[in-house]
Design an enzyme around this catalytic site. Structure first.
Site, PDB file in Angstrom:
ATOM      1  N   LYS A   9       2.033  -2.589  -9.334  1.00 19.30           N
ATOM      2  CA  LYS A   9       2.438  -1.964 -10.602  1.00 19.30           C
ATOM      3  C   LYS A   9       3.532  -0.942 -10.340  1.00 19.30           C
ATOM      4  O   LYS A   9       3.665  -0.430  -9.218  1.00 19.30           O
ATOM      5  CB  LYS A   9       1.258  -1.286 -11.304  1.00 19.30           C
ATOM      6  CG  LYS A   9       0.572  -0.142 -10.522  1.00 19.30           C
ATOM      7  CD  LYS A   9       1.234   1.217 -10.623  1.00 19.30           C
ATOM      8  CE  LYS A   9       0.486   2.283  -9.836  1.00 19.30           C
ATOM      9  NZ  LYS A   9       1.291   3.476  -9.523  1.00 19.30           N
ATOM     10  N   GLY A  96       0.084   2.797   0.629  1.00 16.29           N
ATOM     11  CA  GLY A  96       0.533   4.191   0.482  1.00 16.29           C
ATOM     12  C   GLY A  96       1.891   4.225  -0.178  1.00 16.29           C
ATOM     13  O   GLY A  96       2.760   5.027   0.122  1.00 16.29           O
ATOM     14  N   ALA A  97       2.080   3.290  -1.129  1.00 17.56           N
ATOM     15  CA  ALA A  97       3.424   3.019  -1.644  1.00 17.56           C
ATOM     16  C   ALA A  97       3.596   3.377  -3.117  1.00 17.56           C
ATOM     17  O   ALA A  97       4.684   3.239  -3.657  1.00 17.56           O
ATOM     18  CB  ALA A  97       3.750   1.537  -1.444  1.00 17.56           C
ATOM     19  N   GLY A 100      -0.055   0.713  -6.313  1.00 17.80           N
ATOM     20  CA  GLY A 100      -1.413   0.376  -6.778  1.00 17.80           C
ATOM     21  C   GLY A 100      -2.038  -0.814  -6.082  1.00 17.80           C
ATOM     22  O   GLY A 100      -2.962  -1.418  -6.626  1.00 17.80           O
ATOM     23  N   GLY A 102      -4.118  -1.323  -3.495  1.00 17.83           N
ATOM     24  CA  GLY A 102      -5.565  -1.278  -3.233  1.00 17.83           C
ATOM     25  C   GLY A 102      -6.355  -1.427  -4.524  1.00 17.83           C
ATOM     26  O   GLY A 102      -7.346  -2.165  -4.584  1.00 17.83           O
ATOM     27  N   SER A 104      -5.320  -2.858  -7.289  1.00 20.15           N
ATOM     28  CA  SER A 104      -5.118  -4.211  -7.808  1.00 20.15           C
ATOM     29  C   SER A 104      -6.014  -5.200  -7.063  1.00 20.15           C
ATOM     30  O   SER A 104      -6.605  -6.101  -7.677  1.00 20.15           O
ATOM     31  CB  SER A 104      -3.646  -4.614  -7.670  1.00 20.15           C
ATOM     32  OG  SER A 104      -3.408  -5.824  -8.329  1.00 20.15           O
ATOM     33  N   ASP A 136      -6.500   3.699 -10.578  1.00 19.33           N
ATOM     34  CA  ASP A 136      -5.633   2.685 -11.177  1.00 19.33           C
ATOM     35  C   ASP A 136      -6.362   1.366 -11.453  1.00 19.33           C
ATOM     36  O   ASP A 136      -5.787   0.459 -12.046  1.00 19.33           O
ATOM     37  CB  ASP A 136      -4.445   2.376 -10.247  1.00 19.33           C
ATOM     38  CG  ASP A 136      -3.464   3.530 -10.173  1.00 19.33           C
ATOM     39  OD1 ASP A 136      -3.438   4.345 -11.117  1.00 19.33           O
ATOM     40  OD2 ASP A 136      -2.727   3.611  -9.173  1.00 19.33           O
TER      41      ASP A 136
END
Ligand code: C5P
Length: 293
Positions: A9, A96-97, A100, A102, A104, A136
């Site tokens: 996302k 860590g970007a 989202g 993890g 998702s 999220d």
């Protein structure tokens, strides 16, 4: 056996409001899924009762701390089922970007098990199981686009009319979400209230991409750019490469640019291509919900 695509996302608008008594912050965000996807494949082993998780990215732990494992365990517990599960996660979304990934993956696990075990849960029931796993997760159960409030648990699906392409530029290092919230709290003078006209978008019908892009903002940009000036530079480079807007996604570290079409997006990608440290993707904005492969 079922395989569910788990898209990344971006946040087209991300306002971080007051800190709550539970330690989380209230948000106001417009989120949109994009076509960079992990894949969660689930196989039921009826004569066992354990969960076995494998992943093609060896840097990701596959024990009970993994969000996919935790999502599967939460679904089995809530539904009262005791079956064995073999799950494989194909990881494409950087970690860590601010994309989202993890969350998702966790949402895709819940969607997959809902179908595989014929639980008949509504998105609200799935979101209720998922929200404790990550802020999220509920959004992904209402994707492709939504207005997200509270800690992330209040989700209003949104229709964004017209399509766009997105170029994701990940610098190759992670930004920890918790750290970003701390930096934001420590550096900002006060909380700019959410303007009434922004809140009014909640009651509107379909929104146009162009009108949302005019409002694009991310409250994390000042503190995160100040700690990582390379990210501000990437934003400037995306704009110079023709992006309609460029913005940090979530708490970073990915910066994304929005383009009218694939040709523009691919041209921008070529500007970043020589830099081996970057992970760069040109992908369309998604138009449908989390789905079976
Ligand atoms: O829920 P998630 O694991 O994504 O959150 C990571 C950290 O980000 C939390 O521990 C919290 O410090 C911070 N956070 C927050 N407010 C939110 C979401 C996350 O303060 N709405």
């Amino acid at each position: 056996m079922i395989t569910i695509a788990a898209p990344a996302k971006v946040n087209l608008i991300l306002r971080v409001l007051d800190r709550r008594s539970d330690g989380y912050h209230n948000l106001w965000s417009i989120m949109q899924t994009v076509g960079l996807e992990d894949e969660v494949s689930i196989h039921v082993a009826p004569h066992r009762s354990d969960i076995q998780l494998g992943c093609d990215d060896v840097s990701l732990r596959t024990d009970q701390s993994n969000l996919v494992y935790r999502a599967a365990a939460a679904v089995l517990e809530r539904s009262g089922q005791s079956v064995g599960l073999d799950i494989h996660l194909a990881k494409r979304i950087p970690m860590g970007a601010g994309l989202g990934g993890g969350s998702s993956d966790a949402a895709a696990t819940i969607v997959g098990l809902n179908r595989l075990l014929r639980l008949g849960w509504s998105p609200a029931q799935m979101a209720d199981v998922g929200q404790v796993l990550g802020s999220d997760v509920p959004f992904f159960l209402y994707a492709p686009a939504a207005i997200v409030e509270g800690r992330g648990e209040e989700v209003r699906p949104l229709q964004l009319a017209g399509g766009r392409w997105v170029v994701l530029v990940n610098p190759g290092f992670p930004v920890e979400t918790k750290w970003a919230y701390q930096q934001l709290s420590a550096t900002r003078k006060g909380i700019e209230p959410l303007p009434e006209w922004l809140r009014r978008l909640e009651t509107r019908g379909p929104l146009l991409w162009s009108e949302v892009l005019e409002l694009a903002v991310n409250d994390f940009e000042p503190p995160v750019f100040s700690a990582h000036p390379v990210l501000r530079k990437i934003k400037e480079e995306l704009l110079a490469a023709g992006a309609e807007i460029a913005l940090l996604s979530g708490s970073g570290a990915t910066v994304f640019g929005v383009f009218r079409d694939e040709v523009g997006a691919l041209q921008a990608v070529s500007c970043f291509q020589p830099r081996r440290e970057l992970k760069v993707f040109a992908v369309p904005a998604c138009t449908g919900p989390l789905g079976e492969r």
